[in-house]
Each structure stands twice: as C-alpha cells, then as structure tokens.
Design a protein around this motif. Sequence first.
Motif, PDB file in Angstrom:
ATOM      1  N   ASN A 102       0.806  -1.228   0.000  1.00 28.15           N
ATOM      2  CA  ASN A 102       0.000   0.000   0.000  1.00 28.15           C
ATOM      3  C   ASN A 102       0.838   1.277   0.000  1.00 28.15           C
ATOM      4  O   ASN A 102       0.417   2.303   0.544  1.00 28.15           O
ATOM      5  CB  ASN A 102      -0.942   0.002   1.210  1.00 28.15           C
ATOM      6  CG  ASN A 102      -0.201  -0.062   2.541  1.00 28.15           C
ATOM      7  OD1 ASN A 102       0.999  -0.334   2.576  1.00 28.15           O
ATOM      8  ND2 ASN A 102      -0.901   0.186   3.636  1.00 28.15           N
ATOM      9  N   ASN A 103       2.009   1.250  -0.617  1.00 27.53           N
ATOM     10  CA  ASN A 103       2.783   2.491  -0.740  1.00 27.53           C
ATOM     11  C   ASN A 103       2.136   3.417  -1.773  1.00 27.53           C
ATOM     12  O   ASN A 103       1.388   2.976  -2.637  1.00 27.53           O
ATOM     13  CB  ASN A 103       4.222   2.183  -1.152  1.00 27.53           C
ATOM     14  CG  ASN A 103       5.051   1.674   0.006  1.00 27.53           C
ATOM     15  OD1 ASN A 103       4.765   1.978   1.164  1.00 27.53           O
ATOM     16  ND2 ASN A 103       6.078   0.888  -0.281  1.00 27.53           N
ATOM     17  N   TYR A 104       2.470   4.701  -1.689  1.00 25.02           N
ATOM     18  CA  TYR A 104       2.000   5.677  -2.667  1.00 25.02           C
ATOM     19  C   TYR A 104       3.052   6.777  -2.776  1.00 25.02           C
ATOM     20  O   TYR A 104       3.965   6.885  -1.940  1.00 25.02           O
ATOM     21  CB  TYR A 104       0.632   6.251  -2.281  1.00 25.02           C
ATOM     22  CG  TYR A 104       0.529   6.761  -0.869  1.00 25.02           C
ATOM     23  CD1 TYR A 104       0.769   8.111  -0.562  1.00 25.02           C
ATOM     24  CD2 TYR A 104       0.176   5.915   0.180  1.00 25.02           C
ATOM     25  CE1 TYR A 104       0.669   8.578   0.736  1.00 25.02           C
ATOM     26  CE2 TYR A 104       0.070   6.370   1.483  1.00 25.02           C
ATOM     27  CZ  TYR A 104       0.317   7.703   1.756  1.00 25.02           C
ATOM     28  OH  TYR A 104       0.230   8.165   3.050  1.00 25.02           O
ATOM     29  N   ALA A 105       2.955   7.585  -3.826  1.00 27.26           N
ATOM     30  CA  ALA A 105       4.034   8.506  -4.192  1.00 27.26           C
ATOM     31  C   ALA A 105       4.418   9.469  -3.072  1.00 27.26           C
ATOM     32  O   ALA A 105       5.599   9.712  -2.826  1.00 27.26           O
ATOM     33  CB  ALA A 105       3.647   9.288  -5.440  1.00 27.26           C
ATOM     34  N   SER A 106       3.448  10.037  -2.377  1.00 25.02           N
ATOM     35  CA  SER A 106       3.749  11.050  -1.354  1.00 25.02           C
ATOM     36  C   SER A 106       3.985  10.468   0.035  1.00 25.02           C
ATOM     37  O   SER A 106       4.241  11.214   0.988  1.00 25.02           O
ATOM     38  CB  SER A 106       2.613  12.083  -1.294  1.00 25.02           C
ATOM     39  OG  SER A 106       1.381  11.462  -0.939  1.00 25.02           O
ATOM     40  N   SER A 118       7.463   6.333  -9.244  1.00 26.65           N
ATOM     41  CA  SER A 118       8.073   5.067  -9.667  1.00 26.65           C
ATOM     42  C   SER A 118       8.428   4.174  -8.491  1.00 26.65           C
ATOM     43  O   SER A 118       8.457   2.952  -8.617  1.00 26.65           O
ATOM     44  CB  SER A 118       9.319   5.336 -10.521  1.00 26.65           C
ATOM     45  OG  SER A 118      10.299   6.024  -9.769  1.00 26.65           O
ATOM     46  N   GLY A 119       8.683   4.768  -7.331  1.00 28.18           N
ATOM     47  CA  GLY A 119       9.066   3.984  -6.161  1.00 28.18           C
ATOM     48  C   GLY A 119       7.909   3.458  -5.344  1.00 28.18           C
ATOM     49  O   GLY A 119       8.121   2.747  -4.354  1.00 28.18           O
ATOM     50  N   SER A 120       6.685   3.770  -5.756  1.00 24.66           N
ATOM     51  CA  SER A 120       5.513   3.389  -4.955  1.00 24.66           C
ATOM     52  C   SER A 120       4.983   2.001  -5.275  1.00 24.66           C
ATOM     53  O   SER A 120       3.996   1.567  -4.679  1.00 24.66           O
ATOM     54  CB  SER A 120       4.392   4.414  -5.166  1.00 24.66           C
ATOM     55  OG  SER A 120       3.883   4.341  -6.495  1.00 24.66           O
ATOM     56  N   ALA A 121       5.596   1.296  -6.201  1.00 21.58           N
ATOM     57  CA  ALA A 121       5.048   0.016  -6.666  1.00 21.58           C
ATOM     58  C   ALA A 121       5.080  -1.067  -5.594  1.00 21.58           C
ATOM     59  O   ALA A 121       5.962  -1.096  -4.740  1.00 21.58           O
ATOM     60  CB  ALA A 121       5.806  -0.462  -7.898  1.00 21.58           C
ATOM     61  N   SER A 122       4.129  -1.968  -5.696  1.00 22.51           N
ATOM     62  CA  SER A 122       4.118  -3.164  -4.849  1.00 22.51           C
ATOM     63  C   SER A 122       5.055  -4.231  -5.393  1.00 22.51           C
ATOM     64  O   SER A 122       5.587  -5.041  -4.632  1.00 22.51           O
ATOM     65  CB  SER A 122       2.696  -3.730  -4.759  1.00 22.51           C
ATOM     66  OG  SER A 122       1.798  -2.778  -4.254  1.00 22.51           O
ATOM     67  N   ASN A 139      -2.136  -2.770  -5.452  1.00 24.05           N
ATOM     68  CA  ASN A 139      -1.767  -1.681  -4.549  1.00 24.05           C
ATOM     69  C   ASN A 139      -3.043  -1.210  -3.875  1.00 24.05           C
ATOM     70  O   ASN A 139      -4.001  -0.805  -4.541  1.00 24.05           O
ATOM     71  CB  ASN A 139      -1.115  -0.529  -5.313  1.00 24.05           C
ATOM     72  CG  ASN A 139      -0.516   0.509  -4.378  1.00 24.05           C
ATOM     73  OD1 ASN A 139      -1.178   0.976  -3.453  1.00 24.05           O
ATOM     74  ND2 ASN A 139       0.726   0.888  -4.614  1.00 24.05           N
ATOM     75  N   THR A 140      -3.060  -1.255  -2.549  1.00 21.83           N
ATOM     76  CA  THR A 140      -4.273  -0.953  -1.787  1.00 21.83           C
ATOM     77  C   THR A 140      -4.226   0.428  -1.133  1.00 21.83           C
ATOM     78  O   THR A 140      -4.959   0.690  -0.175  1.00 21.83           O
ATOM     79  CB  THR A 140      -4.501  -2.011  -0.691  1.00 21.83           C
ATOM     80  OG1 THR A 140      -3.363  -2.026   0.189  1.00 21.83           O
ATOM     81  CG2 THR A 140      -4.716  -3.381  -1.291  1.00 21.83           C
ATOM     82  N   ALA A 150       0.769  -0.679  -8.880  1.00 18.61           N
ATOM     83  CA  ALA A 150       0.737  -2.097  -8.552  1.00 18.61           C
ATOM     84  C   ALA A 150       2.006  -2.772  -9.048  1.00 18.61           C
ATOM     85  O   ALA A 150       2.535  -3.671  -8.397  1.00 18.61           O
ATOM     86  CB  ALA A 150      -0.489  -2.760  -9.154  1.00 18.61           C
ATOM     87  N   ILE A 151       2.510  -2.317 -10.215  1.00 14.40           N
ATOM     88  CA  ILE A 151       3.702  -2.938 -10.787  1.00 14.40           C
ATOM     89  C   ILE A 151       4.523  -1.894 -11.534  1.00 14.40           C
ATOM     90  O   ILE A 151       3.982  -0.987 -12.162  1.00 14.40           O
ATOM     91  CB  ILE A 151       3.324  -4.111 -11.719  1.00 14.40           C
ATOM     92  CG1 ILE A 151       4.551  -4.970 -12.067  1.00 14.40           C
ATOM     93  CG2 ILE A 151       2.595  -3.631 -12.968  1.00 14.40           C
ATOM     94  CD1 ILE A 151       4.204  -6.315 -12.683  1.00 14.40           C
ATOM     95  N   ASN A 152       5.835  -2.036 -11.447  1.00 16.39           N
ATOM     96  CA  ASN A 152       6.802  -1.189 -12.162  1.00 16.39           C
ATOM     97  C   ASN A 152       7.721  -2.134 -12.928  1.00 16.39           C
ATOM     98  O   ASN A 152       8.485  -2.895 -12.328  1.00 16.39           O
ATOM     99  CB  ASN A 152       7.591  -0.340 -11.174  1.00 16.39           C
ATOM    100  CG  ASN A 152       8.635   0.548 -11.840  1.00 16.39           C
ATOM    101  OD1 ASN A 152       9.148   0.237 -12.914  1.00 16.39           O
ATOM    102  ND2 ASN A 152       8.986   1.646 -11.184  1.00 16.39           N
TER     103      ASN A 152
END
Length: 342
Positions: A102-106, A118-122, A139-140, A150-152
């Motif tokens: 459950n990461n996100y950009a901020s 780009s670093g927020s991916a699961s 990604n939740t 969800a994917i990078n």
Amino acid sequence: MLCAILLIAVYPILLSCSNSSETTSTEEEDKTIKADGVVAADGTGDYKTVQEAIDAAPDNAQESYYIYIKNGIYKEVITVPRNKDHIHLVGEDAATTVLTYNNYASRIKPDGSDYGTSGSASFFVRGNNFVAENITFENTAGINAGQALAINIGGAHSSFRNCRFLGHQDTWYAGNGTYQYLKDCFIEGSVDFIFGGSTAFFDNCQLESTRNGYITAASTPEDQAYGYVFHQCTLTARSEIAKSSVYLGRPWRPHAQAVFIDCAMDKHIQQSGWHNWGNPDNERTAFYAEFNSRGWGASPETRVSWSRQLPAEEAVKFSYDKVIAGKHPDFIADDINLDIEP
C-alpha cells in the motif's frame, strides 16, 4: 500415495492425482516441469514469502526458474533484481494468489524522503525475461492516495497471462525500451492507469475504470515503432461511473502512441475519445488510433479530429506478429505439467 502435479490449462490450475507406483512414460515425463521453488504463506512450501523465493534463484540464469505460489495474500514489496533473469511465477489461482502492498508517491519513507511515483510500486520487475501467470498484483493505497503503482516493469522483456493488476492512479507502469505481452489479463484504475514508454501488446484483456479519468498515459519515445496496442480488449467501468467520463488516453509525452484494434467500449468512454493534456502541440505528434471499435463508447464520428480511424490495410500493421512476436518470453504450454512435489 497421492501426487501433487498441477496441470496448467488455459486459466485454471487443476490438481491431478495418480498412483506413484505406476510407470510414467517417457512422453509424460517430457511434459512435466519441476518447480524450482514453492511459496506458501502457511509454511507448507519451501518459502513463506515471494521475495525469499526470488532471492534464492540463481544469478544470471539462462533458462526459466519456476516459482509456484500457493493461494494467499502476500503483503510485501517484491523486487525481481536485475541479475535475476528468467524468473517465471505461477500462481495457484489469479483471484486468490495476491501480491500486495500500500505504498504511494507522497508517502514518507523512514529516511524522510517520499517514495515518488516510480518507487511506490508493490512489485518491481528489473530482471529480463520475466513471466507471471495466474497472479494478482495489487496496490491498496486507495482511490484518493494519488499515484500508487501495482507494478513497475523495468526488465527488457516480460509476459503476463491471466493476471490481475489492481489499483487506481498509475496502476501499471513499464519503462522506455521494454516489451510486454499481456494475455487474458484484468487491469483496473482511475487516472493514467496504464502508463510509460514501453511497447506493450494487450491481448484479450479487460480494462476497468474505477472512476472518471484516463485509461492510458503513454510516453512513447519518438524513435520507437510502437507504443500500446490493445487487441480485442473490453473496456468496462464500475457501475457508478458516469457516461462519457473516461478518455482512452492522453499523451504523457508528445509522441505518445496508443491503438485500439477490435475492442468493445462501454458507455463510460468519452465520445471525443482522446485528450491533449492541455497542450495543442501534442495533437500534431501523438498517434492515437482505432480500428473496428464497437459498443456505446465507440463513436468514430465524434472522435477528436487529430485521432485516426484506421482502414483495414493499416490496422494489420498493429498485429501480434508485427508488434511483439519474438520479443517476449513464452508461457508454459497448455499441455505441460508443473510438478510441485518436494
């Protein structure tokens, strides 16, 4: 004695049992692949986390390394490193084999910096020739979290079959110069939920909008032959999404390319089709096209003038053979068994 050989059919994985004392023919043996590792959250496999199984794979491999993942929710940020090539993940069932975070950009990391888009991916794919079958990448962080991948995908060549990609803004991302083939997959999102500069062929996939927004935000490099090709895909939306509220795409970079071939489009698709991201100059450089779109959302006469309705002789230039054949790793053949017996 019961065996545990899993038969991979087109979608489901079925349990096949036989008497271990029976003699197996050479032909049958030739149609069996031994799993290199089994992941099970309940401890019944070789590893309890997906990352442990990937880390155990040999570096710089020249042939497929098969990891079978039993049903379960695996909450972990997972990375396939650059030196882990030919990783092949096979889930027990796409709906119940879930790789999630459950990461996100901020969101702020322990060091005080944020994750960034780009670093927020699961899940991160950095190794080459990666394959996934029957798996959910999720990604939740939620619909109001902003960019949350969800994917990078940064590995040069990858393939996905019967996979689900769940998220909202920026669900699915793949970098410049990479190639992806997606077969029978489900991708959901709200804003720019398929984005990046890759060459990607989406074959018989479902694209589900979770609110009004944009499906694609391609950043196709100017000198790249292809961007996104959607072949016989279905564009759907959650029931609460308004009519004519979702664009097929907007150009993240000037030479964005997205083409829809023989796709079914529901009523949530904007009648104008495409957006210039507030920059009229993009209308001269972006390549947005359709062939034989159908459904309420297919409205050639109301599309923006700078998009294209392809004639049949032009549409064939965006076939599987032209775009992606020979540029992605193979799936497990439908008549091949994956043996997970210890």
